[in-house]
Scaffold this motif. Structure first.
Motif, short mmCIF file in Angstrom:
data_model
loop_
_atom_site.label_atom_id
_atom_site.label_comp_id
_atom_site.label_asym_id
_atom_site.label_seq_id
_atom_site.Cartn_x
_atom_site.Cartn_y
_atom_site.Cartn_z
N ARG A 446 56.24 48.14 -13.09
CA ARG A 446 55.51 48.41 -13.88
C ARG A 446 54.33 49.05 -14.94
O ARG A 446 54.87 48.81 -15.63
CB ARG A 446 54.41 46.87 -13.32
CG ARG A 446 54.20 45.44 -13.37
CD ARG A 446 52.75 44.25 -13.51
NE ARG A 446 51.62 44.75 -11.84
CZ ARG A 446 52.61 44.63 -10.55
NH1 ARG A 446 53.06 43.67 -10.69
NH2 ARG A 446 51.49 44.97 -10.09
N GLU A 447 54.03 50.05 -13.77
CA GLU A 447 53.57 50.93 -14.89
C GLU A 447 53.92 52.11 -15.21
O GLU A 447 53.77 52.39 -16.10
CB GLU A 447 52.39 51.82 -12.65
CG GLU A 447 51.61 51.12 -12.77
CD GLU A 447 50.12 51.40 -13.10
OE1 GLU A 447 50.33 51.64 -13.53
OE2 GLU A 447 49.33 49.44 -12.86
N LYS A 449 56.82 51.26 -17.02
CA LYS A 449 56.89 50.06 -18.12
C LYS A 449 55.17 50.69 -18.88
O LYS A 449 54.69 50.16 -20.05
CB LYS A 449 56.98 48.80 -18.19
CG LYS A 449 58.46 48.36 -18.64
CD LYS A 449 58.14 46.94 -18.14
CE LYS A 449 59.48 46.63 -18.12
NZ LYS A 449 60.05 45.87 -17.80
N ALA A 450 54.45 50.17 -18.44
CA ALA A 450 52.72 50.26 -18.91
C ALA A 450 52.38 51.81 -19.42
O ALA A 450 52.25 51.77 -20.99
CB ALA A 450 51.65 49.93 -18.04
N THR A 451 53.11 52.98 -18.71
CA THR A 451 52.59 54.12 -18.98
C THR A 451 54.17 55.04 -19.57
O THR A 451 53.84 56.14 -20.89
CB THR A 451 52.47 54.64 -17.90
OG1 THR A 451 53.67 54.92 -17.12
CG2 THR A 451 51.20 54.31 -16.98
#
Ligand code: ADP
Ligand code: MG
Length: 877
Positions: A446-447, A449-451
């Motif tokens: 998730r992280e 992808k987000a960053t």
């Protein structure tokens, strides 16, 4: 000792503990180290090769100190205890971080030579016995008890004399004896001289848990000896002793009695030269597959039986196993997989087992059905009684199977021991941990992808917990708000988020809880197993007996041993007997078998023959055959008829008794005396060249009167080897004495040993031949021949003028045997090899005189060498 008022609080605490253990090294726990102080430190640093430092270096009187890391302490303790010292282990009894003021400390265990249990693989086949001795001045009896702490064996006997006590202690190879105040100082000193540590315990502390151990003992002294022993064990060990077995009373007279000297001389368990097992009867017979079997074999070997039925039972089992090769090899396959059940049971009781021990226990128990199956194929009349004792204890095996993973870690507190499915609660924790890990993996994705940082990763360490790691080049891509910095590395930063923090505490909590739950569950399993200790011990007893018997069968096959036939008629007939150890060492082809024939009308065999012909070997061969017979093993011979002996006495070997510092001859007479005082018509006596240690006529007179005494009054079976050729005439007067001799033949004036024992006396004693082989100068040998002829003609000491005779001898030619021609000539003081013209000096005359007086037959070749060496030295002056 430093003034107590000046001591720091810690040193005061140290001193208070030390005062309770003045005779032990005190290992005082300080953080990650155990420290020794003062005298302990000075002595300890030498023995353990540690650096000696000091506690308060700058003060006027610094305290000597040295330390060992706590993880390595066992090695150091072992070294000290091996050297015969005691070691007190003083632990911190609370967490130093939580302690208010001084950390509480106390001694958790006193390790002594007799109570040591952590003894390593090399000691697996040895027992470590702690003994106790008490004296009752009313009955004038001693109570003697011994225990083996790692197996729980506990035995006691009532003994009447100091000699039997010393013998028992030496036979058990005990390293420590606990005595009460009634035991005399003289006896204490004898133990000390023998290298046995003496500890004192006068007061009995009765403990409800151990009182049943002394139930049913036949006498008060025996009870007291066991109680003293148990008190000492409890005081030193300070832990659970649930595995100690109820004390068994024994009578030394129920076994073949051999004094310690005989055991030593016959090299039953210890090689005289090397002190090791190699080259001993034990070494030959030990084909045991388990450590318990190895220890039992050793016990059997030093206590052969006298009960005919029990011997026969063992023989029957050996024969049955010997005749069923297939079943026997299946049996040994199973035995190999059996671990040390006895000592495992001990560790269960101590609470020192780990997961691996339990798996060993289970693996061992899993072999029992196979062992029972093998026994089922054999004669039940013979092996049924052992089979009956083989209770599988499969409830324990099932419990371990259900609870413990197949390959547990060494530590019992770090988790990873208990199987999935054993505890619902534990499974839940594990799920939580598992889910947590899953969640972390998802978070990482998730992280990323987000960053948009592809190498962002989630990791863990002990100090910072879970973190998100981002390399420095990517820091710019991070949203500032959610990320909290935790740690900075050279090329990366580590962060946490509120979400991650929350999960972290859930995961860590689950881990913590699961670890402590695993430990709880492990202790539960251990306590459950503890309830079966008695059953495990009984099982161990049966397995080890079977192991020794299969070992006998294996060895019998390998070394062609036969079953001896027992009789009560004092009839001894061994055909083609062998000394099994000498035969093994020198090889089967070179060993010459010999008969021993002593029927009920023959009690004394007088053995003559040259030195090195095999007299001593022949005598030992018989003794070993007797021991092998009476432990139930087969024997090295073509056939053997054996009476059952009650005692064996030996007077063998000429080694000085170094420990007591007595002369050879004194020891010789003392040992002879024991035989003469204690032997019965059922005993075996071996006298090897008795009377050697004193002057010829003296020795011969004693030898002859001892033979007559044994023959006329004792009627024990006796082998008497002698270099006194004159004694062979005794067969004229003594009806139950027979001459035998070890054959030798002469070829071209050289002696050839045949090692064959034949009826009748040797025709001469061959001493001069042996001297020749030893390389003595030819002229000396010629002269000795002349003297011998003279002696044989007159049978009286020489009275002729030796120097006159020698002076008339033509100049000697160099002897052929020795390469050192110079040396031989030097005997006549002719260093330049030119004929001697000047008259003989006083000095030379004296030497010739001594030479003439020398009685070669009373000397060993080595003695002769030494004398000649000395003469040469004096002639050179
Ligand atoms: P003795 O006591 O007569 O001096 P030993 O019994 O000490 O002789 O034997 C001397 C050596 O002879 C032994 O070390 C061994 O090597 C050899 N020997 C003894 N008996 C035999 C035998 N029966 N067969 C082969 N060699 C033997
Ligand atoms: Mg000898």
């Amino acid at each position: 000792m430093a003034n107590a008022t000046k001591l720091t609080p810690m040193m005061q605490q140290y001193q208070a503990v030390k005062d309770q253990y003045p005779d032990a090294f005190l290992m005082y726990r300080l953080g990650d180290f155990y420290e020794l102080f003062n005298e302990d430190a000075i002595k300890g640093s030498q023995i353990l090769e540690l650096t000696l430092t000091s506690r308060n270096r700058n003060s006027k009187d610094p305290i000597p100190m040295c330390g060992v890391p706590h993880r390595a302490v066992q090695n150091y303790v072992d070294i000290l205890v091996d050297r015969g010292y005691k070691v007190a282990i003083c632990e911190q009894m609370e967490d130093p971080k939580l302690a208010k003021g001084m950390v509480k400390r106390s001694v958790t265990q006193l390790i002594t030579p007799g109570t040591r249990t952590e003894s390593g693989v090399e000691n697996a086949k040895n027992n470590n016995y702690l003994t106790a001795l008490v004296y009752d001045d009313q009955t004038k009896q001693y109570g003697f008890a011994y225990a083996e702490l790692s197996t729980g064996e506990l035995k006691t006997s009532q003994l009447g004399t100091v000699d039997t006590i010393i013998n028992e202690a030496l036979s058990l190879q005990t390293k420590e004896v606990v005595v009460d105040a009634k035991v005399s100082d003289a006896l204490v000193q004898r133990f000390t001289k023998l290298g046995i540590l003496v500890s004192h315990q006068d007061e009995i502390k009765s403990m409800a848990e151990t009182s049943y151990l002394t139930e049913g003992l036949p006498s008060a002294v025996q009870k007291r000896s066991v109680a003293i022993l148990l008190t000492y064990i409890t005081e030193t060990q300070k832990r659970d002793l649930a595995h100690l077995q109820r004390a068994v009373a024994y009578e030394p007279s129920a076994f073949l009695k051999m004094d310690h000297n005989s055991q030593y001389n016959l090299e039953l368990t210890q090689n005289i030269r090397t002190k090791k097992k190699s080259g001993t009867l034990l070494w030959l017979l030990d084909n045991t597959k388990t450590a318990m079997g190895g220890r039992k074999l050793k016990r059997w070997l030093v206590r052969p039986l006298i009960d005919r039925q029990t011997i026969t039972n063992r023989q029957n089992a050996v024969a049955e196993l010997l005749n069923h090769y297939f079943e026997r090899s299946q049996l040994t396959d199973a035995l190999v997989k059996v671990y040390d059940l006895e000592r495992l049971a001990g560790r269960v009781a101590f609470g020192s087992v780990n997961g691996r021990d339990l798996i060993q226990l289970k693996t061992s128990l899993d072999q029992i059905p196979q062992i029972k199956y093998c026994l089922g194929q054999l004669d039940q009349k013979i092996l049924g009684p052992i089979d009956a004792h083989l209770e599988p204890v499969d409830d324990v095996s099932r419990l371990i199977e259900a609870a413990i993973v197949d390959e547990p870690p060494i530590s019992v507190t770090e988790g990873g021991i208990i199987k999935d499915g054993y505890s619902h609660q534990l499974d839940q924790y594990r799920d939580a941990m598992q889910n947590g890990k899953q969640w972390l993996a998802e978070l990482e994705t998730r992280e990323r992808k987000a960053t948009g940082i592809n190498n962002l990763k989630i990791g863990y360490n002990h100090v910072f917990g879970y973190y998100i790691e981002v390399t420095k080049v990517n820091l710019g891509k991070l949203p500032k708000d959610r990320y909290q910095r935790k740690q900075t590395l050279t090329n990366a930063e580590r962060f946490s988020t509120p979400e991650l923090k929350e999960r972290e505490s859930l995961i860590l909590e689950a881990q913590e809880k699961s670890k402590s739950l695993e430990y709880e569950l492990f202790v539960e399993v251990r306590d459950q197993v503890k309830k079966s200790i008695q059953r495990l011990q009984r099982l161990a007893d049966a397995v080890s007996t079977l192991d020794v018997l299969q070992s006998f069968a294996n060895v019998s096959e390998e070394y062609r041993l036969v079953r001896p036939e027992l009789n009560d008629a004092h009839d001894l007939e061994i055909i083609d007997g062998r000394h099994p150890v000498v035969e093994k060492v020198m090889g089967r082809q070179s060993y010459v078998p010999n008969d021993v024939k002593m029927n009920s009308d023959t009690n004394v065999l007088l053995i003559t023959g040259p030195n090195m012909s095999g007299k001593s070997t022949y005598m030992r061969q018989l003794a070993l055959t007797v021991v092998m017979t009476q432990i139930g093993c087969f024997v090295p011979a073509k056939s053997a008829k054996m009476p059952i002996f009650d005692q064996i006495f030996t007077r063998i070997g000429a080694a000085d008794d170094l420990i007591s510092g007595e002369s050879t001859f004194m020891v010789e007479m003392k040992e002879s005396n024991q035989a003469l005082q204690q032997a019965t018509p059922n005993s075996l006596i071996l006298f090897d060249e008795l009377g050697r240690g004193t002057a010829t006529y003296d020795g011969m007179a004693l030898a002859q009167s001892i033979i007559e005494y044994v023959h006329n009054y004792i009627h024990a079976k006796t082998l008497f080897s002698t270099h006194y050729h004159e004694l062979t005439a005794l067969d004229q007067e003594l009806a139950q004495l027979k001459n035998v001799h070890v054959g030798a033949s002469e070829k071209n004036g050289e002696l050839v040993f045949l090692h064959k024992v034949e009826p009748g006396a040797a025709d001469k004693s061959y001493g001069i031949h042996v001297a020749k082989i030893a390389g003595l100068p030819a002229p000396l040998l010629q002269r000795a021949d002349v003297i011998l002829k003279d002696l044989e003609a007159h049978a009286s000491p020489i009275e002729s003028q030796p120097q006159a005779t020698l002076a008339a001898t033509p100049k000697p030619a160099p002897a052929s045997k020795s390469g050192d021609a110079d040396g031989q000539l030097a005997l006549f003081a002719e260093p330049d090899r030119t004929p001697r013209t000047e008259p003989m000096s006083k000095n030379d005359q004296r030497i010739l005189n001594e030479l003439a007086q020398t009685d070669l037959m009373s000397l060993t070749p080595m003695d002769v060498m030494n004398r000649v060496y000395e003469w040469k030295r004096r002639l050179k002056k």
